[in-house]
Design a protein around this motif. Structure first.
Motif, PDB file in Angstrom:
ATOM      1  N   PHE A   1      49.158  34.455  26.130  1.00 15.49           N
ATOM      2  CA  PHE A   1      49.782  34.794  24.900  1.00 15.49           C
ATOM      3  C   PHE A   1      51.336  35.113  24.926  1.00 15.49           C
ATOM      4  CE2 PHE A   1      48.411  38.335  27.237  1.00 15.49           C
ATOM      5  CZ  PHE A   1      49.157  39.362  27.111  1.00 15.49           C
ATOM      6  N   ASP A   2      51.757  34.870  23.681  1.00 15.57           N
ATOM      7  CA  ASP A   2      53.210  35.279  23.540  1.00 15.57           C
ATOM      8  C   ASP A   2      53.566  36.013  22.340  1.00 15.57           C
ATOM      9  OD1 ASP A   2      53.187  33.040  21.811  1.00 15.57           O
ATOM     10  OD2 ASP A   2      53.835  31.916  22.901  1.00 15.57           O
ATOM     11  N   SER A   3      54.924  36.056  22.070  1.00 17.79           N
ATOM     12  CA  SER A   3      55.046  36.876  20.749  1.00 17.79           C
ATOM     13  C   SER A   3      54.588  36.161  19.514  1.00 17.79           C
ATOM     14  CB  SER A   3      56.607  36.846  20.937  1.00 17.79           C
ATOM     15  OG  SER A   3      57.373  35.668  20.551  1.00 17.79           O
ATOM     16  N   GLY A   4      54.114  34.922  19.607  1.00 19.98           N
ATOM     17  CA  GLY A   4      53.821  34.275  18.258  1.00 19.98           C
ATOM     18  C   GLY A   4      52.242  34.049  18.209  1.00 19.98           C
ATOM     19  N   HIS A   5      51.386  33.959  19.403  1.00 19.43           N
ATOM     20  CA  HIS A   5      49.856  33.739  19.138  1.00 19.43           C
ATOM     21  C   HIS A   5      49.282  34.088  20.497  1.00 19.43           C
ATOM     22  CE1 HIS A   5      51.165  29.834  20.793  1.00 19.43           C
ATOM     23  NE2 HIS A   5      49.773  29.546  20.902  1.00 19.43           N
ATOM     24  N   LEU A   6      47.914  33.974  20.110  1.00 20.64           N
ATOM     25  CA  LEU A   6      46.763  34.092  21.533  1.00 20.64           C
ATOM     26  C   LEU A   6      46.296  32.671  21.405  1.00 20.64           C
ATOM     27  CD1 LEU A   6      44.702  37.180  20.492  1.00 20.64           C
ATOM     28  CD2 LEU A   6      46.867  37.096  22.245  1.00 20.64           C
ATOM     29  N   GLU A   7      46.363  32.242  22.715  1.00 19.71           N
ATOM     30  CA  GLU A   7      45.704  30.829  23.215  1.00 19.71           C
ATOM     31  C   GLU A   7      44.195  30.949  23.189  1.00 19.71           C
ATOM     32  OE1 GLU A   7      47.576  28.848  26.295  1.00 19.71           O
ATOM     33  OE2 GLU A   7      49.710  29.010  25.632  1.00 19.71           O
ATOM     34  N   ALA A   8      43.552  29.981  23.428  1.00 18.73           N
ATOM     35  CA  ALA A   8      42.218  29.754  23.671  1.00 18.73           C
ATOM     36  C   ALA A   8      41.648  30.499  24.931  1.00 18.73           C
ATOM     37  CB  ALA A   8      41.647  28.596  23.503  1.00 18.73           C
ATOM     38  N   VAL A   9      40.487  31.030  25.098  1.00 14.29           N
ATOM     39  CA  VAL A   9      39.985  31.849  26.375  1.00 14.29           C
ATOM     40  C   VAL A   9      39.634  30.482  27.199  1.00 14.29           C
ATOM     41  CG1 VAL A   9      38.291  33.142  27.280  1.00 14.29           C
ATOM     42  CG2 VAL A   9      39.159  33.946  25.022  1.00 14.29           C
ATOM     43  N   GLU A  10      39.917  30.870  28.207  1.00  9.93           N
ATOM     44  CA  GLU A  10      39.458  29.632  29.513  1.00  9.93           C
ATOM     45  C   GLU A  10      38.923  30.196  30.749  1.00  9.93           C
ATOM     46  OE1 GLU A  10      42.963  27.334  30.140  1.00  9.93           O
ATOM     47  OE2 GLU A  10      44.039  28.947  31.089  1.00  9.93           O
ATOM     48  N   LYS A  11      38.157  29.484  31.404  1.00  9.63           N
ATOM     49  CA  LYS A  11      37.710  29.901  32.729  1.00  9.63           C
ATOM     50  C   LYS A  11      38.799  29.737  33.939  1.00  9.63           C
ATOM     51  CE  LYS A  11      33.389  30.856  31.649  1.00  9.63           C
ATOM     52  NZ  LYS A  11      32.652  31.943  32.008  1.00  9.63           N
ATOM     53  N   VAL A  12      38.716  30.606  34.888  1.00  6.37           N
ATOM     54  CA  VAL A  12      39.830  30.587  35.941  1.00  6.37           C
ATOM     55  C   VAL A  12      39.131  31.051  37.259  1.00  6.37           C
ATOM     56  CG1 VAL A  12      40.274  33.058  35.474  1.00  6.37           C
ATOM     57  CG2 VAL A  12      42.143  31.588  36.327  1.00  6.37           C
ATOM     58  N   ASP A  13      39.443  30.477  38.218  1.00 12.04           N
ATOM     59  CA  ASP A  13      39.303  31.086  39.656  1.00 12.04           C
ATOM     60  C   ASP A  13      40.062  32.102  40.084  1.00 12.04           C
ATOM     61  OD1 ASP A  13      38.220  31.173  42.161  1.00 12.04           O
ATOM     62  OD2 ASP A  13      39.836  29.407  42.966  1.00 12.04           O
ATOM     63  N   THR A  14      39.331  33.337  40.096  1.00  5.85           N
ATOM     64  CA  THR A  14      39.778  34.731  40.224  1.00  5.85           C
ATOM     65  C   THR A  14      39.932  34.882  41.827  1.00  5.85           C
ATOM     66  OG1 THR A  14      37.567  35.571  40.412  1.00  5.85           O
ATOM     67  CG2 THR A  14      38.524  35.725  38.245  1.00  5.85           C
ATOM     68  N   ARG A  15      39.594  34.037  42.615  1.00  4.56           N
ATOM     69  CA  ARG A  15      39.805  34.443  44.086  1.00  4.56           C
ATOM     70  C   ARG A  15      41.328  33.885  44.282  1.00  4.56           C
ATOM     71  NH1 ARG A  15      35.014  30.901  46.695  1.00  4.56           N
ATOM     72  NH2 ARG A  15      35.978  29.331  44.821  1.00  4.56           N
ATOM     73  N   SER A  16      41.864  32.730  43.717  1.00  4.65           N
ATOM     74  CA  SER A  16      43.018  32.439  44.138  1.00  4.65           C
ATOM     75  C   SER A  16      43.956  33.514  43.248  1.00  4.65           C
ATOM     76  CB  SER A  16      43.390  30.959  43.465  1.00  4.65           C
ATOM     77  OG  SER A  16      43.225  30.932  42.128  1.00  4.65           O
ATOM     78  N   LEU A  17      43.625  34.016  42.250  1.00  4.14           N
ATOM     79  CA  LEU A  17      44.654  35.092  41.607  1.00  4.14           C
ATOM     80  C   LEU A  17      44.746  36.314  42.546  1.00  4.14           C
ATOM     81  CD1 LEU A  17      43.480  34.821  38.042  1.00  4.14           C
ATOM     82  CD2 LEU A  17      45.171  33.332  39.051  1.00  4.14           C
TER      83      LEU A  17
END
Length: 307
Positions: A214-230
């Protein structure tokens, strides 16, 4: 000094005395002679009447009237003033992140990673050059991410918990989540549980393993992510999987406490992958810039211009 002799007309004598006494350098003998002349009541009345007559006081000789000052505006002065204000604005812009970070309740230095246990039992894992404000006194616990990246382990004590990122509010129903701020966007990742993110009239509900940007303008779509690399940053590593070069540069430069400006937008969006060491981040950053055949110029030790 002998007293000067004047015409017997008191009014004419009064005019001559007034002119004489108005000259610079009148001395005691002249004032004494004038006092004797004023002993005559008719002379005194003539002198008093002359003083109250408009325009009767002569201008002393040798003392010219001062000319009014003519104020001229110098173009060079205006230009220097504008340049000075421009310099102050540039310095404030460059050093603002550092001042903002130091003014926050919890903050880390460049290259520092630190864990902080809060009074409610929750734990904040702060990345380098990160800053947060914390208020746990009310019925709703309030956190604010100012800069950088934080992993939050929430202790569910029966009270609500909200995290603020500028105009975005995040209501936390989970026990673990990650928040990060980049140059062109912010990011929320839920690691365990759920979280509801709101911006104006828009909102998203995230579950574990999901991310929203997200930024000051809008929220993007929700997506899956590999949490281990994060989570690799807590071990001193940055794992990039098809990430924009701009984002990787920002992450590495953050360990120097610096921002990055990539002058070419196409270069900034170039996708790269790799496993980068964060300690020391300076060596990794220099190697990445050289590998991408780019040039970097430091600005006052607070920013890096890349092209």
């Amino acid at each position: 000094m002998p007293a000067a002799r004047f015409d017997p007309d008191p009014h004419q004598e009064a005019l001559q005395w007034l002119a004489l006494l108005s000259r610079p350098g009148s001395h005691a003998q002249q004032r004494k002679a004038f006092a004797q002349w004023c002993q005559d009541p008719e002379n005194a009345r003539a002198f008093a009447a002359l003083q109250h007559r408009p325009g009767s006081v002569p201008t002393p000789a040798g003392r010219p009237r001062p000319r009014p000052l003519a104020l001229r505006r110098s173009h060079w002065g205006s230009l220097l003033g504008a340049l000075f204000l421009l310099l102050l604005a540039a310095l404030a812009f460059v050093y603002w992140p550092l001042m903002q970070r130091l003014g926050s309740e919890l903050h880390t230095s460049a290259g520092e990673r630190r864990s902080v246990r809060l009074a409610d039992g929750s734990t904040l894992h702060l990345d380098g050059a990160s800053a947060m404000n914390v208020d746990l006194r009310g019925r709703t616990r309030q956190l604010q991410l100012v800069q950088g990246l934080v992993d939050l382990e929430v202790n569910l004590d029966g009270r609500a918990l909200e995290v603020q990122v500028d105009d975005v509010s995040i209501q936390v129903f989970s026990t673990r989540l990650r928040l990060s701020r980049y140059g062109d966007h912010d990011e929320l990742v839920v690691l365990n549980g759920k979280a509801l993110i709101r911006q104006g009239g828009d909102q998203r509900l995230l579950s574990a393993g999901e991310r929203v940007r997200f930024d000051s303008g809008h929220l993007e779509a929700v997506e899956k992510v590999d949490t281990r690399s994060l989570q690799a940053w807590r071990d001193g590593r940055l794992i990039a999987r098809d990430l924009p070069l701009q984002q990787v540069l920002e992450a590495l430069a953050g360990y120097r406490g610096m921002r990055v400006w990539v002058l070419d937008a196409q270069i900034g969006q170039r996708r790269i992958s790799g496993d980068f060491a964060l300690d020391p981040a300076s060596n990794t950053l220099d190697a990445l810039i050289a590998d991408q055949q780019l040039r970097a110029y430091p600005l006052l030790g607070q920013a890096l211009i890349v092209h």
